[in-house]
Design a protein around this motif. Sequence first.
Motif, PDB file in Angstrom:
ATOM      1  N   GLN A   1     -41.006 -26.426  -6.353  1.00 26.99           N
ATOM      2  CA  GLN A   1     -39.682 -26.738  -6.920  1.00 26.99           C
ATOM      3  C   GLN A   1     -38.635 -25.749  -6.430  1.00 26.99           C
ATOM      4  O   GLN A   1     -37.479 -26.115  -6.210  1.00 26.99           O
ATOM      5  N   ARG A   2     -39.027 -24.483  -6.273  1.00 32.18           N
ATOM      6  CA  ARG A   2     -38.118 -23.458  -5.772  1.00 32.18           C
ATOM      7  C   ARG A   2     -37.642 -23.783  -4.351  1.00 32.18           C
ATOM      8  O   ARG A   2     -36.500 -23.558  -3.990  1.00 32.18           O
ATOM      9  N   GLU A   3     -38.612 -24.249  -3.545  1.00 34.04           N
ATOM     10  CA  GLU A   3     -38.317 -24.489  -2.127  1.00 34.04           C
ATOM     11  C   GLU A   3     -37.511 -25.754  -1.942  1.00 34.04           C
ATOM     12  O   GLU A   3     -36.800 -25.902  -0.963  1.00 34.04           O
TER      13      GLU A   3
ATOM     14  N   GLU B   1     -34.838 -12.971  -9.828  1.00 30.66           N
ATOM     15  CA  GLU B   1     -34.411 -13.613  -8.573  1.00 30.66           C
ATOM     16  C   GLU B   1     -35.146 -14.945  -8.409  1.00 30.66           C
ATOM     17  O   GLU B   1     -35.261 -15.688  -9.363  1.00 30.66           O
ATOM     18  N   GLY B   2     -35.679 -15.256  -7.219  1.00 27.91           N
ATOM     19  CA  GLY B   2     -36.308 -16.576  -7.045  1.00 27.91           C
ATOM     20  C   GLY B   2     -37.775 -16.642  -7.416  1.00 27.91           C
ATOM     21  O   GLY B   2     -38.428 -17.652  -7.202  1.00 27.91           O
ATOM     22  N   ARG B   3     -38.318 -15.539  -7.984  1.00 21.77           N
ATOM     23  CA  ARG B   3     -39.764 -15.491  -8.193  1.00 21.77           C
ATOM     24  C   ARG B   3     -40.265 -16.408  -9.297  1.00 21.77           C
ATOM     25  O   ARG B   3     -39.563 -16.641 -10.274  1.00 21.77           O
ATOM     26  N   VAL B   4     -41.504 -16.842  -9.139  1.00 22.02           N
ATOM     27  CA  VAL B   4     -42.183 -17.528 -10.240  1.00 22.02           C
ATOM     28  C   VAL B   4     -42.827 -16.452 -11.111  1.00 22.02           C
ATOM     29  O   VAL B   4     -43.500 -15.560 -10.603  1.00 22.02           O
TER      30      VAL B   4
ATOM     31  N   ASP C   1     -41.340 -18.457 -16.432  1.00 26.73           N
ATOM     32  CA  ASP C   1     -41.475 -19.878 -16.112  1.00 26.73           C
ATOM     33  C   ASP C   1     -42.620 -20.505 -16.892  1.00 26.73           C
ATOM     34  O   ASP C   1     -42.625 -21.701 -17.168  1.00 26.73           O
TER      35      ASP C   1
ATOM     36  N   GLN D   1     -47.806 -17.146   0.495  1.00 24.27           N
ATOM     37  CA  GLN D   1     -47.241 -16.623  -0.752  1.00 24.27           C
ATOM     38  C   GLN D   1     -47.776 -15.222  -1.039  1.00 24.27           C
ATOM     39  O   GLN D   1     -48.903 -14.897  -0.674  1.00 24.27           O
TER      40      GLN D   1
ATOM     41  N   THR E   1     -43.634 -13.297  -4.282  1.00 26.16           N
ATOM     42  CA  THR E   1     -43.000 -14.593  -4.538  1.00 26.16           C
ATOM     43  C   THR E   1     -43.410 -15.130  -5.908  1.00 26.16           C
ATOM     44  O   THR E   1     -42.747 -15.990  -6.458  1.00 26.16           O
TER      45      THR E   1
ATOM     46  N   LEU F   1     -44.454 -24.878  -9.262  1.00 28.06           N
ATOM     47  CA  LEU F   1     -43.202 -24.152  -9.492  1.00 28.06           C
ATOM     48  C   LEU F   1     -42.641 -23.601  -8.184  1.00 28.06           C
ATOM     49  O   LEU F   1     -41.424 -23.627  -7.958  1.00 28.06           O
ATOM     50  N   LEU F   2     -43.531 -23.110  -7.307  1.00 26.50           N
ATOM     51  CA  LEU F   2     -43.079 -22.607  -6.002  1.00 26.50           C
ATOM     52  C   LEU F   2     -42.482 -23.745  -5.177  1.00 26.50           C
ATOM     53  O   LEU F   2     -41.471 -23.558  -4.492  1.00 26.50           O
TER      54      LEU F   2
END
Length: 226
Positions: free
Chosen positions: A223-225, A140-143, A168, A13, A93, A220-221
Amino acid sequence: AQAVLAPQDLAGQHLLVTAGPTREELDPVRYLSNYSSGKMGYAIARAARMRGADVVLVSGPTFLTPPQGVTLIPVVSAEQMRKTVLDALPKATAVVKSAAVADYRPASLSTQKLKKSDEDMTLVLEKNPDILAEVGAGKEGRVLVGFAAETQDLLKHAADKLKRKNLDLIVANDVTQAGAGFDVDTNIVKLLHADGHVEALPQLSKDEVAHQLLDRVVELLKQREA
Ligand code: CTP
Ligand code: CA
């Protein structure tokens, strides 16, 4: 040795952390700033590195020793911090914004020392950009994790910032409490999540708060994946 013991749950990360105050120059000998020590942000950067993350730490002026293995980018003003954060953002990320960014800067920077006169003086300030809101708008997809330092109506103001800046998670900090806030080594915080749930942590060292926070970031990361 500690790094070996820590879980490597942030390996792979890229964490972008901001810390410390910003300083807004008025003339060659004066500036506007705040009491931020940078301790919380440095603790987060150190903890994230120990857990395997690649860490960029964008820091305003502090008296702290940069954590080993972390890429430190020193900045002075909010405008410099904004530029540096936006440059580093594409790789990140997760972003944790613990810096106490000055909300205003002197509208004009005098190249010479301002001289006193017999009159009172009025300073004209202009607004600084809100870096976190800008990062939130292009998230975007970042936490994305923010901080809220408050002296009243903690949960209301923190919840409002969480929403307004598209975060988040926000770390809410009542800076009037003993054992919390700027220049102490402990903190008493509440963690507000985007889904509305709130966790009240006990008084912890800033290192422990950092690890608690990173536990949530790891979740949280994941959950993103998923
Ligand atoms: N922040 C930022 N840029 C700014 C001001 C704040 O990125 N110009 C970030 C801080 O790093 C923090 C969060 O926004 O993570 C909240 O900062 P805070 O000062 O508590 O909130 P503000 O939105 O500035 O509101 P106010 O100072 O009026 O409470
Ligand atoms: Ca502010």
